[in-house]
Scaffold this active site. Sequence first.
Site, PDB file in Angstrom:
ATOM      1  N   GLU A 127      43.610  27.307  15.887  1.00 21.75           N
ATOM      2  CA  GLU A 127      44.602  26.341  15.370  1.00 21.75           C
ATOM      3  C   GLU A 127      45.350  27.007  14.204  1.00 21.75           C
ATOM      4  O   GLU A 127      44.768  27.783  13.450  1.00 21.75           O
ATOM      5  CB  GLU A 127      43.840  25.111  14.845  1.00 21.75           C
ATOM      6  CG  GLU A 127      44.666  24.101  14.082  1.00 21.75           C
ATOM      7  CD  GLU A 127      43.786  23.075  13.326  1.00 21.75           C
ATOM      8  OE1 GLU A 127      42.691  23.432  12.837  1.00 21.75           O
ATOM      9  OE2 GLU A 127      44.225  21.907  13.228  1.00 21.75           O
ATOM     10  N   LYS A 176      48.697  17.930  18.289  1.00 18.27           N
ATOM     11  CA  LYS A 176      47.418  17.342  17.849  1.00 18.27           C
ATOM     12  C   LYS A 176      47.520  15.834  17.611  1.00 18.27           C
ATOM     13  O   LYS A 176      48.379  15.376  16.850  1.00 18.27           O
ATOM     14  CB  LYS A 176      46.958  18.044  16.579  1.00 18.27           C
ATOM     15  CG  LYS A 176      45.584  17.652  16.063  1.00 18.27           C
ATOM     16  CD  LYS A 176      45.206  18.545  14.884  1.00 18.27           C
ATOM     17  CE  LYS A 176      43.846  18.287  14.332  1.00 18.27           C
ATOM     18  NZ  LYS A 176      43.549  19.235  13.233  1.00 18.27           N
ATOM     19  N   ASN A 187      51.236  19.565  14.439  1.00 19.98           N
ATOM     20  CA  ASN A 187      50.214  20.608  14.541  1.00 19.98           C
ATOM     21  C   ASN A 187      50.075  20.879  16.043  1.00 19.98           C
ATOM     22  O   ASN A 187      49.524  20.064  16.781  1.00 19.98           O
ATOM     23  CB  ASN A 187      48.910  20.082  13.922  1.00 19.98           C
ATOM     24  CG  ASN A 187      47.845  21.152  13.842  1.00 19.98           C
ATOM     25  OD1 ASN A 187      47.921  22.164  14.536  1.00 19.98           O
ATOM     26  ND2 ASN A 187      46.842  20.922  13.009  1.00 19.98           N
ATOM     27  N   GLU A 225      46.412  16.989   6.371  1.00 20.28           N
ATOM     28  CA  GLU A 225      47.050  16.959   7.697  1.00 20.28           C
ATOM     29  C   GLU A 225      47.814  15.657   7.929  1.00 20.28           C
ATOM     30  O   GLU A 225      48.871  15.666   8.556  1.00 20.28           O
ATOM     31  CB  GLU A 225      46.003  17.161   8.792  1.00 20.28           C
ATOM     32  CG  GLU A 225      45.496  18.581   8.853  1.00 20.28           C
ATOM     33  CD  GLU A 225      44.765  18.862  10.141  1.00 20.28           C
ATOM     34  OE1 GLU A 225      45.363  18.741  11.214  1.00 20.28           O
ATOM     35  OE2 GLU A 225      43.568  19.204  10.059  1.00 20.28           O
ATOM     36  N   ASN A 227      40.172  24.923  12.594  1.00 22.70           N
ATOM     37  CA  ASN A 227      39.941  25.408  11.219  1.00 22.70           C
ATOM     38  C   ASN A 227      39.019  24.377  10.606  1.00 22.70           C
ATOM     39  O   ASN A 227      39.476  23.269  10.249  1.00 22.70           O
ATOM     40  CB  ASN A 227      41.230  25.399  10.386  1.00 22.70           C
ATOM     41  CG  ASN A 227      42.184  26.529  10.702  1.00 22.70           C
ATOM     42  OD1 ASN A 227      42.250  27.532  10.003  1.00 22.70           O
ATOM     43  ND2 ASN A 227      42.953  26.347  11.762  1.00 22.70           N
ATOM     44  N   CYS A 239      41.198  21.228  17.264  1.00 22.66           N
ATOM     45  CA  CYS A 239      40.230  21.017  16.185  1.00 22.66           C
ATOM     46  C   CYS A 239      39.598  19.632  16.185  1.00 22.66           C
ATOM     47  O   CYS A 239      38.737  19.354  16.988  1.00 22.66           O
ATOM     48  CB  CYS A 239      40.861  21.341  14.838  1.00 22.66           C
ATOM     49  SG  CYS A 239      39.590  21.530  13.568  1.00 22.66           S
TER      50      CYS A 239
HETATM   51  N1  CDT Z   1      41.585  21.206  11.152  1.00 21.95           N
HETATM   52  C1  CDT Z   1      40.752  20.170  11.377  1.00 21.95           C
HETATM   53  O1  CDT Z   1      41.062  19.279  12.165  1.00 21.95           O
HETATM   54  N2  CDT Z   1      39.611  20.144  10.680  1.00 21.95           N
HETATM   55  C2  CDT Z   1      38.672  19.071  10.786  1.00 21.95           C
HETATM   56  C3  CDT Z   1      37.955  18.861   9.501  1.00 21.95           C
HETATM   57  C4  CDT Z   1      37.187  17.602   9.512  1.00 21.95           C
HETATM   58  S1  CDT Z   1      35.615  17.871   8.932  1.00 21.95           S
HETATM   59  C5  CDT Z   1      34.631  16.678   9.626  1.00 21.95           C
HETATM   60  C6  CDT Z   1      37.647  19.302  11.891  1.00 21.95           C
HETATM   61  O2  CDT Z   1      37.426  18.391  12.693  1.00 21.95           O
HETATM   62  O3  CDT Z   1      37.038  20.358  11.939  1.00 21.95           O
END
Ligand code: CDT
Length: 318
Positions: free
Chosen positions: A47, A127, A110, A146, A197, A172
């Site tokens: 991502e 996303k 995203n 985000e 990420n 993600c």
């Molecule tokens: N980039 C991204 O979507 N990160 C989220 C962080 C949330 S942490 C529970 C993820 O789901 O990894």
Amino acid sequence: MARILRTACAQLGPINLVDDRKSVVARLIALLREAHGMGAKLAVFPELALTTFFPRYWYEDQAAIDGFFEAEMPGPETQPLFDEAAKLGIGFYLGYGELEQEGGTIRRFNTAILVGPDGKLIGKYRKIHLPGHVEHKPDAAFQHLEKRYFEPGNLGFQVWRAYDSALGMCICNDRRWVETYRVMGLQGVEMIALGYNTPSMTVPSDGVAHQQEPSHLRMFHHLLSLQAGAYQNATWVVASGKAGDEDGHNLIGGSAIVAPTGEIAARTLTEEDEVIVFDCDLDLCTFYKERVFNFARHRRPEHYGRITSQVGAEPPPE
Ligand code: CDT
């Protein structure tokens, strides 16, 4: 004869704020060459693979934020990646910040794209499950903005006929939601590509210690989500992360190729640029799709109405 798609998961190590697009694209090309050298036909990148994970930073200057976005794809800086893919005959999944000009309106998503071995676009995904918050948390060591920097995706969860397979995408946080996989499962998906990420730490919202999740759970929940989604929808899942310390902020590694059995077929070992490859047998999906997860025979959608009619939980009255 088994349908084998040799697939590469191309994890990226950290991208710092000083790293420009040219240097990042050079790293992506090196990974693509490595994947091709290992015989892969498709490489999955993370991502927001062209920049640092910028939602951790609070910016008020819109021009500074837009510096993390791509107004065209391919653009002058990313064209060499597409050219290399076409030259080698290997396709890829790539995540990036998309800035779209629609009439007089600018929209930011995203986004991830799926590119064929001819270097041409097959499909685009934006996303849907955006995590984090909109407001500034000045006391926190980092942000997760985000919900401020992107709008929710508007293209749904599509599945494309490509690579002699049925291929879907998500990004993600989407991987934590059963609906993501099931909507693609209902389109017969055989491989889901996803980039991520995932910070090792939760955003400290109000300094309350017990609200900090132990960091080992980040890896556990990541793999748990991939494995459950793969098994329950009889699909391969290829998850590629950006890993390591970006300007001191750690992202988990653990990029993985997960089989329709729910087993981890291959997994990265480092928090650096690293390629893993697996011969994904797409017919293994068929085995489960015809038996335990034969949706046409076993699903009972007349009892699933709440999944689309409500958002939050509605517990029974006291
Ligand atoms: N980039 C991204 O979507 N990160 C989220 C962080 C949330 S942490 C529970 C993820 O789901 O990894």
